[in-house]
Design a protein around this motif. Structure first.
Motif, PDB file in Angstrom:
ATOM      1  N   THR A  82       4.382   9.660  -5.513  1.00  0.00           N
ATOM      2  CA  THR A  82       3.109   9.216  -4.637  1.00  0.00           C
ATOM      3  C   THR A  82       2.499  10.086  -3.707  1.00  0.00           C
ATOM      4  OG1 THR A  82       3.953   7.549  -3.288  1.00  0.00           O
ATOM      5  CG2 THR A  82       3.323   6.583  -5.424  1.00  0.00           C
ATOM      6  N   THR A 131      -2.664   6.337  -2.250  1.00  0.00           N
ATOM      7  CA  THR A 131      -4.255   5.852  -2.017  1.00  0.00           C
ATOM      8  C   THR A 131      -4.422   4.554  -2.592  1.00  0.00           C
ATOM      9  OG1 THR A 131      -4.936   7.012  -4.048  1.00  0.00           O
ATOM     10  CG2 THR A 131      -4.871   8.246  -2.085  1.00  0.00           C
ATOM     11  N   ARG A 132      -3.358   3.775  -2.874  1.00  0.00           N
ATOM     12  CA  ARG A 132      -3.481   2.585  -3.649  1.00  0.00           C
ATOM     13  C   ARG A 132      -3.113   1.435  -2.678  1.00  0.00           C
ATOM     14  NH1 ARG A 132      -3.335   1.652  -9.750  1.00  0.00           N
ATOM     15  NH2 ARG A 132      -2.968  -0.348  -9.832  1.00  0.00           N
ATOM     16  N   ASN A 189      -2.209   7.584  -6.819  1.00  0.00           N
ATOM     17  CA  ASN A 189      -2.839   6.198  -7.233  1.00  0.00           C
ATOM     18  C   ASN A 189      -2.075   5.692  -8.367  1.00  0.00           C
ATOM     19  OD1 ASN A 189      -5.300   4.475  -7.229  1.00  0.00           O
ATOM     20  ND2 ASN A 189      -5.649   5.331  -8.986  1.00  0.00           N
ATOM     21  N   SER A 212       0.696  13.404  -2.086  1.00  0.00           N
ATOM     22  CA  SER A 212      -0.422  13.964  -2.376  1.00  0.00           C
ATOM     23  C   SER A 212      -0.036  15.404  -3.009  1.00  0.00           C
ATOM     24  CB  SER A 212      -1.333  14.143  -1.178  1.00  0.00           C
ATOM     25  OG  SER A 212      -0.445  14.959  -0.075  1.00  0.00           O
ATOM     26  N   ASP A 242      -2.300  -2.770  -3.433  1.00  0.00           N
ATOM     27  CA  ASP A 242      -2.287  -3.655  -4.589  1.00  0.00           C
ATOM     28  C   ASP A 242      -1.617  -5.093  -4.208  1.00  0.00           C
ATOM     29  OD1 ASP A 242      -2.212  -3.365  -7.619  1.00  0.00           O
ATOM     30  OD2 ASP A 242      -1.671  -1.351  -6.729  1.00  0.00           O
ATOM     31  N   ARG A 255       0.866  -1.122  -0.002  1.00  0.00           N
ATOM     32  CA  ARG A 255      -0.124  -0.001  -0.033  1.00  0.00           C
ATOM     33  C   ARG A 255       0.911   1.331  -0.035  1.00  0.00           C
ATOM     34  NH1 ARG A 255      -4.990   2.093   0.527  1.00  0.00           N
ATOM     35  NH2 ARG A 255      -5.229   3.901   1.642  1.00  0.00           N
ATOM     36  N   SER A 284       1.383  11.603  -7.940  1.00  0.00           N
ATOM     37  CA  SER A 284       0.098  10.681  -8.221  1.00  0.00           C
ATOM     38  C   SER A 284      -0.224   9.753  -7.365  1.00  0.00           C
ATOM     39  CB  SER A 284       0.318  10.361  -9.819  1.00  0.00           C
ATOM     40  OG  SER A 284       0.447  11.455 -10.536  1.00  0.00           O
TER      41      SER A 284
END
Length: 257
Positions: free
Chosen positions: A59, A21-22, A67, A61, A24, A18, A65
């Protein structure tokens, strides 16, 4: 799996990761095979998938990016191992790695979660590949002489959608490494040397003002030029000692002689 003289190892790495905001879950199968032709000579091959998260700064904020998906690579190699007298071993390996979903800098405007336009800072749509040949000659560490010599001939490239393959910014065609030392009576004297061809470089041609960051971003033209050949020599002296209950090592390390 042992089918003497062939041995095959099969495995899978499963990771829950993690960032931003993702979240996987990735599954990376891998296989390694070795064939012992004679006790002193072995042929080996390997293939597998590997996954890593994006860089932290990609990544965040603000200016990133959150996500972005993971970067993946399909790595392959084939080679031989040879044992020589005096505990010297030689390895020769050819390799090919194909990378995909690599995050690259973007200046696009895309719809946000609520449909309003927003700046896209990074996009994971770049591909990469690296291929070449490695040679390693090595004598294990022990009292007396120790040393190893390695040489890599390689090419690393990147591909943007709709573009052509271009050399990666850290591509180095030739890399030579040499390390050697000699130990006796608690002393060890050693040196290491590296020689490498320069990485690609570009010439800035026209700056573009970025209102979001309030600064100019340079635009580069690919000239095909490279930085000069790089070389470095290091030397080291170690001295082991025993004083009653205490055992240790004192050393002098001089970098970039």
């Amino acid at each position: 799996l042992n089918f003497a003289p062939v041995e095959i190892s099969i495995g899978t790495r499963v990771e829950l990761q993690r960032w931003g905001t993702r979240t996987d879950v990735t599954v990376d199968p891998r296989v390694v095979a070795r064939w012992e032709i004679v006790p002193e000579l072995r042929v080996k091959a390997a293939s597998g998938l590997f996954t890593q998260p994006p860089q932290v700064f990609q990544t965040i904020s603000q200016g990133g990016s959150p996500n972005l998906g993971p970067q993946r690579a399909w790595q392959n190699s084939v080679g031989v191992e040879l044992d020589l007298p005096e505990d010297v071993d030689v390895e020769v390996n050819g390799f090919y790695s194909h990378m995909f979903d690599i995050a690259r800098f973007s200046q696009s405007i895309v719809p946000g979660p609520d449909g309003t336009p927003q700046r896209e800072f990074f996009r994971a749509d770049q591909e990469g590949r690296a291929y070449g040949l490695e040679v390693l000659v090595r004598r294990p560490v022990e009292q007396g002489f120790y040393g190893w010599l390695s040489y890599t001939l390689s090419r690393s490239e990147r591909l943007n959608p709709g573009g052509n393959w271009q050399p990666f910014g850290f591509d180095q065609t030739h890399v030579l490494n040499l390390a050697a030392s000699y130990a006796f009576d608690g002393w060890r004297f050693g040196a290491s040397f590296q020689l490498a061809t320069g990485r690609p470089t570009s010439t800035p041609v026209s700056p573009v003002f970025d209102a979001d960051s309030n600064q100019y971003e340079a635009t580069f033209a690919d000239t095909g030029a490279r930085l000069p050949i790089y070389h470095q020599l290091n030397v080291r002296i170690d001295r082991d000692f025993d004083v009653d209950w205490m055992r240790g090592t004192v050393y002098l390390d001089v970098l970039n002689v």
